[in-house]
Design an enzyme around this catalytic site. Structure first.
Site, PDB file in Angstrom:
ATOM      1  N   GLY A 181       0.963  -1.254  -0.029  1.00 28.26           N
ATOM      2  CA  GLY A 181      -0.005   0.007  -0.068  1.00 28.26           C
ATOM      3  C   GLY A 181       0.897   1.313  -0.033  1.00 28.26           C
ATOM      4  CB  SER A 182       4.363   2.122  -0.611  1.00 27.10           C
ATOM      5  OG  SER A 182       4.467   1.753  -2.117  1.00 27.10           O
ATOM      6  CG  ASN A 183       1.929   3.293  -5.846  1.00 22.87           C
ATOM      7  OD1 ASN A 183       1.942   4.239  -6.501  1.00 22.87           O
ATOM      8  ND2 ASN A 183       2.444   1.872  -5.935  1.00 22.87           N
TER       9      ASN A 183
ATOM     10  CG  LEU B  65      -1.536  -8.239  -6.614  1.00 20.47           C
ATOM     11  CD1 LEU B  65      -0.380  -9.085  -5.916  1.00 20.47           C
ATOM     12  CD2 LEU B  65      -0.974  -7.242  -7.860  1.00 20.47           C
TER      13      LEU B  65
ATOM     14  CB  ILE C 103     -11.697  -5.835 -12.348  1.00 19.05           C
ATOM     15  CG1 ILE C 103     -10.592  -4.834 -11.698  1.00 19.05           C
ATOM     16  CG2 ILE C 103     -13.139  -5.138 -12.012  1.00 19.05           C
ATOM     17  CD1 ILE C 103     -10.596  -4.808 -10.080  1.00 19.05           C
TER      18      ILE C 103
ATOM     19  CG  ASN D  39      -3.951  -1.820 -12.824  1.00 16.90           C
ATOM     20  OD1 ASN D  39      -3.661  -1.718 -11.701  1.00 16.90           O
ATOM     21  ND2 ASN D  39      -3.142  -2.450 -13.770  1.00 16.90           N
TER      22      ASN D  39
ATOM     23  CG  HIS E 291       1.721  -3.471 -15.614  1.00 18.12           C
ATOM     24  ND1 HIS E 291       1.040  -4.689 -14.798  1.00 18.12           N
ATOM     25  CD2 HIS E 291       2.548  -3.691 -16.290  1.00 18.12           C
ATOM     26  CE1 HIS E 291       1.715  -5.724 -15.327  1.00 18.12           C
ATOM     27  NE2 HIS E 291       2.858  -5.180 -15.971  1.00 18.12           N
TER      28      HIS E 291
ATOM     29  CG  ASP F  81      -1.637  -5.916 -16.904  1.00 22.47           C
ATOM     30  OD1 ASP F  81      -2.290  -5.548 -15.926  1.00 22.47           O
ATOM     31  OD2 ASP F  81      -1.015  -6.882 -16.556  1.00 22.47           O
TER      32      ASP F  81
ATOM     33  CD  GLU G  21       4.443   1.689  -9.189  1.00 20.76           C
ATOM     34  OE1 GLU G  21       4.122   0.730  -9.974  1.00 20.76           O
ATOM     35  OE2 GLU G  21       4.325   1.404  -8.014  1.00 20.76           O
TER      36      GLU G  21
HETATM   37  C1  GAR Z   1       3.247  -1.283  -7.451  1.00 13.80           C
HETATM   38  O1  GAR Z   1       4.562  -1.298  -7.913  1.00 13.80           O
HETATM   39  C2  GAR Z   1       2.195  -1.678  -8.654  1.00 13.80           C
HETATM   40  O2  GAR Z   1       2.430  -1.125  -9.861  1.00 13.80           O
HETATM   41  C3  GAR Z   1       2.070  -2.839  -8.710  1.00 13.80           C
HETATM   42  O3  GAR Z   1       2.039  -3.659  -7.563  1.00 13.80           O
HETATM   43  C4  GAR Z   1       2.713  -2.675  -6.601  1.00 13.80           C
HETATM   44  C5  GAR Z   1       2.237  -2.409  -5.328  1.00 13.80           C
HETATM   45  O4  GAR Z   1       3.038  -1.518  -4.526  1.00 13.80           O
HETATM   46  N1  GAR Z   1       0.918  -3.778  -9.465  1.00 13.80           N
HETATM   47  C6  GAR Z   1       0.743  -4.699 -10.088  1.00 13.80           C
HETATM   48  O5  GAR Z   1       2.007  -5.242 -10.360  1.00 13.80           O
HETATM   49  C7  GAR Z   1      -0.382  -4.667 -10.869  1.00 13.80           C
HETATM   50  N2  GAR Z   1      -0.248  -5.710 -11.843  1.00 13.80           N
HETATM   51  P1  GAR Z   1       2.339  -0.762  -3.220  1.00 13.80           P
HETATM   52  O6  GAR Z   1       1.553  -2.021  -2.518  1.00 13.80           O
HETATM   53  O7  GAR Z   1       3.772  -0.707  -2.252  1.00 13.80           O
HETATM   54  O8  GAR Z   1       1.639   0.179  -3.618  1.00 13.80           O
END
Ligand code: GAR
Length: 191
Positions: A14-16, A87, A90, A104, A106, A147, A176
């Site tokens: 969940g850092s994003n 992940l 949907i 999303n 990616h 994707d 990101e």
């Molecule tokens: C992120 O790098 C995102 O792009 C990726 O998961 C990571 C989650 O990081 N998403 C995918 O791979 C989707 N196919 P986070 O939990 O630290 O935000």
């Protein structure tokens, strides 16, 4: 302008989510209604507690074997649904109900390194193994296929010969953090 509501989906750290929450912390234009996760022990839940965000855990039954989450989303009427490290695929009932309203991120330059199983470190390990000279992020609309929705924005970073898969992951994460909230803001401002 009416405040825009977004709903975030996340499966892991969940850092994003945290970065997006910080970006809109003082915004009068954008509010995060809630954060939905499919993992009851995901670190994103701790982050939400700390950040004062509503977090809700759901299982497969609620997501794709019934209309529970679909109904919930329809009653909350979000302006945008944001997959921030989510992940699961949907379900079509949800993509059909929210055309061009689900985005999303990616961690690669689609159409490369996309599709089932291509997430998180799997992507960065494959990029490293293939000795790519660059990688990046893709922000795209979500449709019924993994994707494959229309691309909204891509950003690139250079890979040095000595970069490990972890180094690549951290460069991609930085992209990101730099781009995702701004793109979300931009999409909402055009609605
Ligand atoms: C992120 O790098 C995102 O792009 C990726 O998961 C990571 C989650 O990081 N998403 C995918 O791979 C989707 N196919 P986070 O939990 O630290 O935000």
């Amino acid at each position: 302008m009416k405040t825009k509501q977004i709903i975030l989906f996340a499966s892991g750290s969940g850092s994003n989510v945290e970065n997006i929450a910080n970006y809109f912390k003082f915004s009068k234009d954008v509010t995060i209604s809630c954060v939905l996760t499919n993992k009851s022990d995901a670190k994103v839940i701790e982050r939400c507690n700390r950040l004062g965000l509503n977090a809700l855990f759901f299982n497969r039954q609620a997501f794709s074997k019934s209309d529970f989450i679909l109904n919930m989303l329809q009653s909350l009427k979000p302006d945008l649904i944001v997959l921030a490290g989510f992940l699961w695929k949907i379900p079509e009932a949800i993509t059909d109900a929210f055309p061009n309203k689900i985005v999303n991120i990616h961690p690669a330059l689609l159409p490369k390194y996309g599709g089932k199983g291509m997430y998180g470190m799997n992507v960065h390990n494959a990029v490293k193994e293939n000795k790519e000279l660059e990688t990046g992020i893709t922000i795209h609309y979500v449709n019924a296929n993994y994707d494959e929705g229309a691309i909204i924005h891509q950003a690139k970073t250079i890979i040095e010969r000595n970069d490990t898969a972890e180094d690549i992951a951290s460069k991609v994460h930085q992209l990101e953090y730099d781009f995702f909230p701004k793109i979300i803001e931009d999409l909402l401002s055009k609605m």
